[in-house]
Design a protein around this motif. Sequence first.
Motif, PDB file in Angstrom:
ATOM      1  N   PHE A 249       0.817  -1.223   0.000  1.00 32.37           N
ATOM      2  CA  PHE A 249       0.000   0.000   0.000  1.00 32.37           C
ATOM      3  C   PHE A 249       0.847   1.268   0.000  1.00 32.37           C
ATOM      4  CE2 PHE A 249       0.372  -0.770   4.625  1.00 32.37           C
ATOM      5  CZ  PHE A 249       0.568   0.503   5.135  1.00 32.37           C
ATOM      6  N   LYS A 250       2.169   1.140   0.337  1.00 31.35           N
ATOM      7  CA  LYS A 250       3.047   2.317   0.319  1.00 31.35           C
ATOM      8  C   LYS A 250       3.361   2.778  -1.101  1.00 31.35           C
ATOM      9  CE  LYS A 250       4.654   4.331   3.248  1.00 31.35           C
ATOM     10  NZ  LYS A 250       4.081   5.484   4.012  1.00 31.35           N
ATOM     11  N   GLY A 251       2.958   2.004  -2.102  1.00 36.18           N
ATOM     12  CA  GLY A 251       3.252   2.368  -3.490  1.00 36.18           C
ATOM     13  C   GLY A 251       2.017   2.851  -4.218  1.00 36.18           C
ATOM     14  N   ALA A 252       1.859   4.170  -4.359  1.00 33.58           N
ATOM     15  CA  ALA A 252       0.675   4.712  -5.044  1.00 33.58           C
ATOM     16  C   ALA A 252       0.750   4.412  -6.540  1.00 33.58           C
ATOM     17  CB  ALA A 252       0.584   6.217  -4.821  1.00 33.58           C
ATOM     18  N   LYS A 253      -0.423   4.124  -7.111  1.00 28.01           N
ATOM     19  CA  LYS A 253      -0.536   3.864  -8.550  1.00 28.01           C
ATOM     20  C   LYS A 253      -0.963   5.136  -9.277  1.00 28.01           C
ATOM     21  CE  LYS A 253      -1.940  -1.003  -8.308  1.00 28.01           C
ATOM     22  NZ  LYS A 253      -3.058  -1.949  -8.533  1.00 28.01           N
ATOM     23  N   SER A 254      -0.757   5.136 -10.587  1.00 27.47           N
ATOM     24  CA  SER A 254      -1.285   6.200 -11.463  1.00 27.47           C
ATOM     25  C   SER A 254      -1.041   7.594 -10.873  1.00 27.47           C
ATOM     26  CB  SER A 254      -2.784   5.970 -11.718  1.00 27.47           C
ATOM     27  OG  SER A 254      -2.982   4.670 -12.231  1.00 27.47           O
ATOM     28  N   ILE A 255       0.249   7.903 -10.699  1.00 26.57           N
ATOM     29  CA  ILE A 255       0.648   9.132  -9.991  1.00 26.57           C
ATOM     30  C   ILE A 255       0.485  10.370 -10.877  1.00 26.57           C
ATOM     31  CG2 ILE A 255       2.643  10.336  -8.981  1.00 26.57           C
ATOM     32  CD1 ILE A 255       3.693   7.514  -8.205  1.00 26.57           C
TER      33      ILE A 255
END
Length: 328
Positions: A249-255
């Motif tokens: 969850f620490k890795g945001a998608k579609s930044i």
Amino acid sequence: MPLIRVPKSWEIPDREITPETVFLNRRRFMTNLIAAGVTAAMLPLAGCKNNAATSKEILDKTATQAYNGLSRNPKFAQVDRPITDEALATKYNNFYEYGGTKSIWEAAQALPTENWKVEVGGLVKNPKTYDIDDLYKKFPIEERVYRFRCVEAWAMVVPWVGFPMKLLMADVEPKSEAKFVRFTSFYDPKITKGAGVFSQFYPWPYTEALRVEEMANDLAFFATGLYGRKLPKQNGAPLRQVIPWKYGFKGAKSIVKIEFVEKQPATFWNTIGPNEYDFEANVNPEKPHPRWSQASERIVGPGNSWSWETRPTLAYNGYGEYVASLYS
Ligand SMILES: Nc1nc2c(c(=O)[nH]1)N[C@H]1C(S)=C(S)[C@@H](COP(=O)(O)O)O[C@H]1N2
Ligand SMILES: [Mo]
């Protein structure tokens, strides 16, 4: 708290409804659920919608452009277990903007990736808005095989394509006051309809954050692709974070936005459940989640989740030699 039995993590069939969702059920919706005669053990049945599509159909329908002349970084060429099937890594996802189940690949195709821009600002000397194609060309693209561990205790191995985060940092030059960096995902309520009735309580847009020294670490990666091709939408096209020593969850998608800031920013899951999703979120077999153990993990594989191989969780997901010094 009424006596409803929340299923153990390994009892949830195929993790169709995630533990994060169950958390919200408990906090805000338990009364309604009881009134409706719903027990927690029944909830996973809600999410089996598009399991009918075969892996081949999913791969065909979400095909993306292949990278040419890609080379695998020899430092990250392999790990202690096989690479996950591409068909599994691209159909078993978490992406709450498109639903609260693992089967969001189809709904995620609504994400509009044309003319994508990434705004980088805050406490930096050179604030910039990158056009995604310029950003793709600006930084040298490589392939890295990383272990990937979700806080829900499932794990995969993914060959990511992308570039180290520290290269983007060097381009914008954070000022000395910058202590944290915040990443914001694409959000448009007309498109990102979310996880049904539950999602109105979520603190959209999805945001995540790191300490600046964490972003500067060799391992911290911006993924632009996987399995030798551009990212499909369900995996966070066109740009996502990959922080292999932390929970997924620490890795945001579609930044769409990256901001350097002085104070620790609020983040999505940490705001929803600070006791369950701490800010640091390093993979740690000795620190149980309040609702399940983190001592072992299940390797996403073919078949049902109860048939998946179980392995002991590795401290820092096996990346201690790179990152342990950040936490001493
Ligand atoms: N914007 C956004 N980013 C997100 C999520 C999300 O719901 N929305 N889920 C996170 C979680 S919990 C995990 S485990 C990974 C899942 O990535 P994958 O679907 O590519 O395996 O994405 C992370 N990034
Ligand atoms: Mo996750």
